[in-house]
Scaffold this active site. Structure first.
Site, PDB file in Angstrom:
ATOM      1  N   THR A  15      48.546  39.954  39.421  1.00 28.89           N
ATOM      2  CA  THR A  15      48.021  40.659  40.743  1.00 28.89           C
ATOM      3  C   THR A  15      48.863  40.718  41.685  1.00 28.89           C
ATOM      4  O   THR A  15      49.468  39.884  41.891  1.00 28.89           O
ATOM      5  CB  THR A  15      46.609  39.850  40.812  1.00 28.89           C
ATOM      6  OG1 THR A  15      46.105  40.260  42.127  1.00 28.89           O
ATOM      7  CG2 THR A  15      46.885  38.407  40.713  1.00 28.89           C
ATOM      8  N   ASP A  16      48.518  41.660  42.679  1.00 31.50           N
ATOM      9  CA  ASP A  16      49.450  41.681  43.946  1.00 31.50           C
ATOM     10  C   ASP A  16      48.886  40.723  44.814  1.00 31.50           C
ATOM     11  O   ASP A  16      49.497  40.225  45.897  1.00 31.50           O
ATOM     12  CB  ASP A  16      49.094  43.203  44.546  1.00 31.50           C
ATOM     13  CG  ASP A  16      47.676  43.461  44.881  1.00 31.50           C
ATOM     14  OD1 ASP A  16      46.654  42.692  44.470  1.00 31.50           O
ATOM     15  OD2 ASP A  16      47.299  44.472  45.533  1.00 31.50           O
ATOM     16  N   GLU A  17      47.798  39.758  44.509  1.00 35.41           N
ATOM     17  CA  GLU A  17      47.240  38.727  45.266  1.00 35.41           C
ATOM     18  C   GLU A  17      48.411  37.622  45.225  1.00 35.41           C
ATOM     19  O   GLU A  17      48.235  36.882  46.304  1.00 35.41           O
ATOM     20  CB  GLU A  17      45.905  38.234  44.796  1.00 35.41           C
ATOM     21  CG  GLU A  17      44.919  39.623  44.942  1.00 35.41           C
ATOM     22  CD  GLU A  17      43.475  39.044  44.727  1.00 35.41           C
ATOM     23  OE1 GLU A  17      43.132  38.073  44.936  1.00 35.41           O
ATOM     24  OE2 GLU A  17      42.508  39.784  44.231  1.00 35.41           O
ATOM     25  N   TYR A  38      42.691  31.261  43.120  1.00 40.02           N
ATOM     26  CA  TYR A  38      42.940  32.109  41.996  1.00 40.02           C
ATOM     27  C   TYR A  38      44.537  32.765  41.912  1.00 40.02           C
ATOM     28  O   TYR A  38      45.062  32.722  41.156  1.00 40.02           O
ATOM     29  CB  TYR A  38      41.858  33.204  42.264  1.00 40.02           C
ATOM     30  CG  TYR A  38      42.280  34.711  41.244  1.00 40.02           C
ATOM     31  CD1 TYR A  38      42.304  34.533  39.996  1.00 40.02           C
ATOM     32  CD2 TYR A  38      42.866  35.843  42.069  1.00 40.02           C
ATOM     33  CE1 TYR A  38      42.764  35.908  39.471  1.00 40.02           C
ATOM     34  CE2 TYR A  38      43.106  36.699  41.469  1.00 40.02           C
ATOM     35  CZ  TYR A  38      43.131  37.079  39.970  1.00 40.02           C
ATOM     36  OH  TYR A  38      43.534  38.273  39.421  1.00 40.02           O
ATOM     37  N   ALA A  48      42.063  35.466  31.786  1.00 45.76           N
ATOM     38  CA  ALA A  48      42.059  34.754  32.965  1.00 45.76           C
ATOM     39  C   ALA A  48      40.748  34.694  33.715  1.00 45.76           C
ATOM     40  O   ALA A  48      39.823  35.244  33.308  1.00 45.76           O
ATOM     41  CB  ALA A  48      43.129  35.754  34.076  1.00 45.76           C
ATOM     42  N   LYS A  59      47.603  32.480  39.281  1.00 48.94           N
ATOM     43  CA  LYS A  59      48.135  33.611  38.727  1.00 48.94           C
ATOM     44  C   LYS A  59      49.782  33.600  39.040  1.00 48.94           C
ATOM     45  O   LYS A  59      50.455  33.738  38.279  1.00 48.94           O
ATOM     46  CB  LYS A  59      47.560  34.813  39.354  1.00 48.94           C
ATOM     47  CG  LYS A  59      46.209  35.061  38.886  1.00 48.94           C
ATOM     48  CD  LYS A  59      46.104  35.338  37.401  1.00 48.94           C
ATOM     49  CE  LYS A  59      46.754  36.845  36.932  1.00 48.94           C
ATOM     50  NZ  LYS A  59      46.434  36.968  35.466  1.00 48.94           N
TER      51      LYS A  59
HETATM   52  P1  NAD Z   1      37.488  39.674  33.543  1.00 49.59           P
HETATM   53  O1  NAD Z   1      37.196  38.341  34.315  1.00 49.59           O
HETATM   54  O2  NAD Z   1      36.674  40.905  33.750  1.00 49.59           O
HETATM   55  O3  NAD Z   1      37.975  39.250  32.111  1.00 49.59           O
HETATM   56  C1  NAD Z   1      38.541  38.167  31.545  1.00 49.59           C
HETATM   57  C2  NAD Z   1      38.313  37.970  30.146  1.00 49.59           C
HETATM   58  O4  NAD Z   1      39.002  36.813  29.781  1.00 49.59           O
HETATM   59  C3  NAD Z   1      36.654  37.691  30.024  1.00 49.59           C
HETATM   60  O5  NAD Z   1      36.569  38.670  28.648  1.00 49.59           O
HETATM   61  C4  NAD Z   1      36.867  36.354  29.358  1.00 49.59           C
HETATM   62  O6  NAD Z   1      35.958  35.610  28.509  1.00 49.59           O
HETATM   63  C5  NAD Z   1      38.368  36.023  28.844  1.00 49.59           C
HETATM   64  N1  NAD Z   1      38.790  34.600  29.127  1.00 49.59           N
HETATM   65  C6  NAD Z   1      38.848  33.718  29.983  1.00 49.59           C
HETATM   66  N2  NAD Z   1      39.248  32.449  29.977  1.00 49.59           N
HETATM   67  C7  NAD Z   1      39.639  32.571  28.703  1.00 49.59           C
HETATM   68  C8  NAD Z   1      40.241  31.681  27.552  1.00 49.59           C
HETATM   69  N3  NAD Z   1      40.474  30.447  28.243  1.00 49.59           N
HETATM   70  N4  NAD Z   1      40.667  31.998  26.423  1.00 49.59           N
HETATM   71  C9  NAD Z   1      40.304  33.359  26.008  1.00 49.59           C
HETATM   72  N5  NAD Z   1      39.721  34.252  26.780  1.00 49.59           N
HETATM   73  C10 NAD Z   1      39.430  33.761  27.932  1.00 49.59           C
HETATM   74  O7  NAD Z   1      38.972  40.013  34.186  1.00 49.59           O
HETATM   75  P2  NAD Z   1      39.722  41.422  34.431  1.00 49.59           P
HETATM   76  O8  NAD Z   1      39.210  41.869  35.716  1.00 49.59           O
HETATM   77  O9  NAD Z   1      39.580  42.054  33.049  1.00 49.59           O
HETATM   78  O10 NAD Z   1      41.296  41.093  34.729  1.00 49.59           O
HETATM   79  C11 NAD Z   1      42.053  40.808  33.442  1.00 49.59           C
HETATM   80  C12 NAD Z   1      43.655  40.649  34.011  1.00 49.59           C
HETATM   81  O11 NAD Z   1      43.937  41.368  34.910  1.00 49.59           O
HETATM   82  C13 NAD Z   1      43.327  38.954  34.590  1.00 49.59           C
HETATM   83  O12 NAD Z   1      44.490  38.402  34.206  1.00 49.59           O
HETATM   84  C14 NAD Z   1      43.443  39.542  36.108  1.00 49.59           C
HETATM   85  O13 NAD Z   1      44.318  38.211  36.824  1.00 49.59           O
HETATM   86  C15 NAD Z   1      44.382  40.510  36.184  1.00 49.59           C
HETATM   87  N6  NAD Z   1      43.983  41.470  37.481  1.00 49.59           N
HETATM   88  C16 NAD Z   1      42.899  41.898  37.672  1.00 49.59           C
HETATM   89  C17 NAD Z   1      42.608  42.952  38.626  1.00 49.59           C
HETATM   90  C18 NAD Z   1      41.151  43.422  38.953  1.00 49.59           C
HETATM   91  O14 NAD Z   1      41.031  44.211  39.889  1.00 49.59           O
HETATM   92  N7  NAD Z   1      40.246  43.203  37.941  1.00 49.59           N
HETATM   93  C19 NAD Z   1      43.633  43.262  39.607  1.00 49.59           C
HETATM   94  C20 NAD Z   1      44.805  42.673  39.380  1.00 49.59           C
HETATM   95  C21 NAD Z   1      45.043  41.824  38.069  1.00 49.59           C
HETATM   96  P1  TYD Z   2      36.591  41.357  45.180  1.00 50.22           P
HETATM   97  O1  TYD Z   2      36.066  42.548  44.371  1.00 50.22           O
HETATM   98  O2  TYD Z   2      36.075  40.053  44.958  1.00 50.22           O
HETATM   99  O3  TYD Z   2      38.248  41.427  44.784  1.00 50.22           O
HETATM  100  P2  TYD Z   2      39.607  40.707  45.333  1.00 50.22           P
HETATM  101  O4  TYD Z   2      38.892  39.616  46.343  1.00 50.22           O
HETATM  102  O5  TYD Z   2      40.234  40.043  44.283  1.00 50.22           O
HETATM  103  O6  TYD Z   2      40.202  41.696  46.329  1.00 50.22           O
HETATM  104  O7  TYD Z   2      36.628  41.794  46.781  1.00 50.22           O
HETATM  105  C1  TYD Z   2      37.019  43.030  47.072  1.00 50.22           C
HETATM  106  C2  TYD Z   2      37.098  43.102  48.770  1.00 50.22           C
HETATM  107  O8  TYD Z   2      35.797  42.997  48.986  1.00 50.22           O
HETATM  108  C3  TYD Z   2      37.594  41.631  49.392  1.00 50.22           C
HETATM  109  O9  TYD Z   2      38.129  41.896  50.703  1.00 50.22           O
HETATM  110  C4  TYD Z   2      36.267  41.038  49.496  1.00 50.22           C
HETATM  111  C5  TYD Z   2      35.306  41.865  49.778  1.00 50.22           C
HETATM  112  N1  TYD Z   2      33.861  41.458  49.099  1.00 50.22           N
HETATM  113  C6  TYD Z   2      32.845  41.833  50.089  1.00 50.22           C
HETATM  114  O10 TYD Z   2      32.963  42.031  51.291  1.00 50.22           O
HETATM  115  N2  TYD Z   2      31.505  41.457  49.625  1.00 50.22           N
HETATM  116  C7  TYD Z   2      31.491  41.019  48.543  1.00 50.22           C
HETATM  117  O11 TYD Z   2      30.038  40.765  48.128  1.00 50.22           O
HETATM  118  C8  TYD Z   2      32.547  40.820  47.501  1.00 50.22           C
HETATM  119  C9  TYD Z   2      32.260  40.408  46.102  1.00 50.22           C
HETATM  120  C10 TYD Z   2      33.811  41.132  48.392  1.00 50.22           C
END
Ligand code: NAD
Ligand code: TYD
Length: 354
Positions: free
Chosen positions: A131-133, A156, A87, A160
């Site tokens: 995601t919970d978002e 975003y 994603a 999702k």
């Molecule tokens: P990330 O951005 O670190 O990694 C995403 C990966 O997907 C990357 O390696 C990217 O190259 C690959 N990718 C993107 N577009 C692509 C495409 N079109 N084809 C093939 N590969 C592609 O993301 P993450 O933080 O590891 O998140 C992974 C999943 O978990 C996502 O679906 C995200 O919505 C979900 N998620 C993340 C969080 C968080 O806190 N990071 C929380 C809740 C849900």
């Molecule tokens: P983030 O890591 O971008 O996750 P998400 O927006 O998916 O929750 O941000 C986490 C929280 O931190 C969010 O409330 C936005 C805030 N934030 C800052 O205050 N400063 C920053 O530079 C960033 C990247 C996020």
């Protein structure tokens, strides 16, 4: 689950999940990691495992939106299970440039679902990571759970939410065996350093400003990435098909308290007597447009139905995370040297105008 397609396996959570499956879990099958190597991917993350598990791990450089290429992957590797992480994942980027979010998150998921539908007889599971978002924002009280109505606020989270609806619909309409997990904010090793926690650790390390959006009182419910991986695997093995599971770390924190905590830990680890405490680096900046105030998960369902609970406390998890970023300077330098730096320069300075 002999041949598992893991999408986005070079990103933050995908990397941790593949490591967990190969090194720590009871999974005995093969993993086919499909990633199109966006800015957020890092192939180095799994280089050591690719060598050690060469009979059980394959990487394919492909875009999940490409139906033809993905059809080849499904057939060549006899894919029977899909764990879908790929994603576009950063809210700030979705505000500046939403296009890629719609392509990958919505059309990419649709493409994979169609391929699974065409091969329904051999598909055991399509697990979708969400995601919970998607639920929008909470006030001071209450929690998100599996019954919460969808109300996404950013491009975003809206993309999702669309993908979640498609996954659910493919179960109801076509009988594809699916599970969905909606989890709270993850933290831990290999997270791309534009997200809050790694950004703050790295900037604090280098005595750079720590940009806190708005009043810093927004609340996130932090989940250690390995706890997320154990939850996903538990759902894949035991979760009821067609159902959603909310995953949370039970760790609600205001951003400002979290950033102060990071400053104190980095001070402990890298004290430079000539410079003041790192909390002095905290800089309040313009708020993110549409900034959700509070996220918090009620994880009762996965706890009671699947006997899962997070193992890491925030106190230990954040220390492990700070240590990892301080010890893996090369990993960070590599990322910061390229396109990412330009994105930061052009977009972070314009944040107030977005
Ligand atoms: P990330 O951005 O670190 O990694 C995403 C990966 O997907 C990357 O390696 C990217 O190259 C690959 N990718 C993107 N577009 C692509 C495409 N079109 N084809 C093939 N590969 C592609 O993301 P993450 O933080 O590891 O998140 C992974 C999943 O978990 C996502 O679906 C995200 O919505 C979900 N998620 C993340 C969080 C968080 O806190 N990071 C929380 C809740 C849900
Ligand atoms: P983030 O890591 O971008 O996750 P998400 O927006 O998916 O929750 O941000 C986490 C929280 O931190 C969010 O409330 C936005 C805030 N934030 C800052 O205050 N400063 C920053 O530079 C960033 C990247 C996020």
């Amino acid at each position: 689950m002999k041949n598992m397609l893991v999408t986005g396996g070079y990103g933050f959570i995908g990397t941790n999940f593949i490591q967990y499956l190969l090194e720590e879990s009871d999974y005995g099958g093969r993993i086919i990691n499909v990633d199109n190597l966006t800015y957020a991917a890092n192939p180095q993350n799994l280089a050591h495992l690719a060598r050690r598990f060469s009979d059980r791990y394959v990487f394919i450089h492909a875009n999940i939106c490409s139906r033809e290429t993905m059809a080849e992957v499904f057939d060549r590797f006899h894919i029977d299970t899909i764990c879908h992480f790929a994603a576009e994942s950063h809210v700030d980027r979705s505000i500046v440039q939403p296009d890629a979010f719609m392509h990958t998150n919505i059309l990419g998921t649709f493409t994979l679902l169609e391929l699974a539908r065409e091969r329904k007889a051999r598909i055991e599971l399509f697990h979708h990571i969400s995601t919970d978002e998607v639920f929008g924002s909470l006030g001071d009280e209450g929690y998100f759970d599996e019954q919460t109505a969808y109300k996404p606020n950013s491009p975003y989270s809206a993309s999702k939410a669309a993908s979640d609806h498609l996954v659910r619909a493919y179960h109801t309409t076509y009988g594809i065996p699916v599970t969905i997990s909606t989890c709270s904010n993850n933290y831990g090793p290999y997270q791309f350093p534009e997200k809050l926690i790694p950004l703050m650790i790295i900037n604090a390390r280098d005595y750079k400003p720590l940009p806190v959006y708005g009043d810093g009182r927004n609340v996130r419910d932090w989940l250690f990435v390995l706890d997320h991986c154990t939850a996903i695997w538990r759902i894949m093995k035991q979760g009821k098909r067609g159902e959603t599971y909310a995953i949370g770390g039970n760790n609600e924190l205001e951003n400002i308290a979290l950033v102060e905590m990071i400053c104190d830990i980095v001070d402990e680890r890298k004290r430079e007597t000539a410079r003041g405490p790192r909390q002095e680096l905290i800089t309040f900046v313009a708020d993110r447009p549409g900034h959700d105030r509070r996220y918090a998960i009620d994880a009762t369902k996965i706890r009671t139905h699947l006997n899962w609970k997070p193992m890491e406390s925030f106190q230990t998890g954040i220390r492990k995370t700070v240590t990892w970023y301080l010890e893996n300077r090369q990993w960070i330098d590599h990322i910061q040297s390229g396109e990412y730096q330009r994105w930061i320069e052009t977009n972070y300075t314009r944040r107030g105008e977005v």
